[in-house]
Design an enzyme around this catalytic site. Structure first.
Site, short mmCIF file in Angstrom:
data_model
loop_
_atom_site.label_atom_id
_atom_site.label_comp_id
_atom_site.label_asym_id
_atom_site.label_seq_id
_atom_site.Cartn_x
_atom_site.Cartn_y
_atom_site.Cartn_z
N SER A 142 0.85 -1.19 0.00
CA SER A 142 0.00 0.00 0.00
C SER A 142 0.88 1.24 0.00
O SER A 142 1.97 1.23 0.58
CB SER A 142 -0.90 0.02 1.24
OG SER A 142 -1.58 1.26 1.36
N TYR A 155 -1.39 -0.57 10.45
CA TYR A 155 -1.57 -0.84 9.02
C TYR A 155 -0.37 -0.33 8.23
O TYR A 155 0.20 -1.05 7.40
CB TYR A 155 -2.85 -0.19 8.52
CG TYR A 155 -3.13 -0.44 7.06
CD1 TYR A 155 -3.65 -1.66 6.63
CD2 TYR A 155 -2.87 0.53 6.10
CE1 TYR A 155 -3.89 -1.90 5.29
CE2 TYR A 155 -3.12 0.31 4.76
CZ TYR A 155 -3.62 -0.91 4.36
OH TYR A 155 -3.86 -1.15 3.03
#
Length: 257
Positions: A142, A155
């Site tokens: 990501s 995350y």
């Protein structure tokens, strides 16, 4: 010399987190290029529905990639398949809170799925690829692993770990004919981002539209990417025969700015 096989037609791909969202989009893109796909995940109902939607070229296996026993059983069950493409897509978003309010259990859960899962899947399926001298691994990371995203430390840290894992693993197995790369999508339009915009609007006292515009205005293209674009990026990377150890941004210019 790389043992990469091209084109994608006739190959068997294994996609984790394949029952919905990005995994489903990646599955559709692989099918369109002629691959057969095995999808895995924890939600059997979603896997079954996705397999039925795509037809006979998609099969499914229930597996929690964070559990070594589950991954071992998955590998044993697929021993008769020549898995030559592995897409490690399974991941969870984790808590949205300041780091000091995140519990160790919440932190561990994110890393168990997002990082340990990639480790376990690669550990299970790479030996057959290196033995044949051919194969491709794509890990879904990501852009949040490379830029600040407030109140999302587990995350972001987990996705940076995936990028680091990818670079090192590529150096280990590249000489054996297997390529390893990561794809870093930016924000993807869909239910998850819609939820985020609602929560941000509530937090700041703004409207949903204002929260969305504030976010997407940070990208060069002024929009988010789509699930289908992520699927197309995966197959494009698989066709790039010299790609190894790379991390590719697909963010509509979010990182560039």
């Amino acid at each position: 010399m790389s043992g990469r096989t091209a084109p994608l037609a006739g190959r068997v791909a294994l996609v984790t987190g394949g029952g919905s969202g990005l995994g489903r989009a990646v599955t559709g893109a692989l099918l369109a290029d002629g691959s057969r796909v095995v999808i895995t995940g924890r939600n059997e109902a979603a896997l079954k529905e996705t397999a039925a939607h795509f037809g006979a070229q998609v099969s499914y296996r229930v597996c929690d990639v964070s559990r070594a026993d589950d991954v071992g059983e998955l590998a044993a069950g697929l021993a008769g398949e020549e898995i030559s493409i592995l897409v490690n897509n399974a991941g969870i978003a984790g808590p949205v809170a300041p780091l000091t309010e995140i519990t160790p259990q919440e932190w561990d859960e994110v890393f168990d799925v997002n990082v340990r899962g990639v480790f376990l899947m690669c550990r299970a399926f790479l030996p057959a690829m290196t033995g044949r001298g051919a194969g491709d691994v794509i890990n879904i990371a990501s852009v949040s692993g490379k830029r600040p995203l407030l109140r999302r430390t587990p995350y972001c840290a987990s996705k940076m770990a995936v990028i680091g894992l990818t670079a090192t693993l590529a150096g280990e197995v590249g000489p054996l004919g297997v390529t390893v790369n990561s794809l870093s999508p930016g924000p993807v339009s869909g239910p998850r981002m819609e939820r985020n915009f609602r929560l941000e609007a509530e937090r700041t006292g703004s409207s949903y539209a204002q929260a969305e515009q504030e976010f997407v205005g940070r990208s060069a293209l002024g929009r988010m990417v789509t699930e289908d674009e992520v699927g197309e990026a995966v197959t494009a990377m698989l066709r790039m025969r010299g790609l190894c150890g790379a991390d590719i941004d697909l963010s509509a210019g979010m990182v560039a700015r």
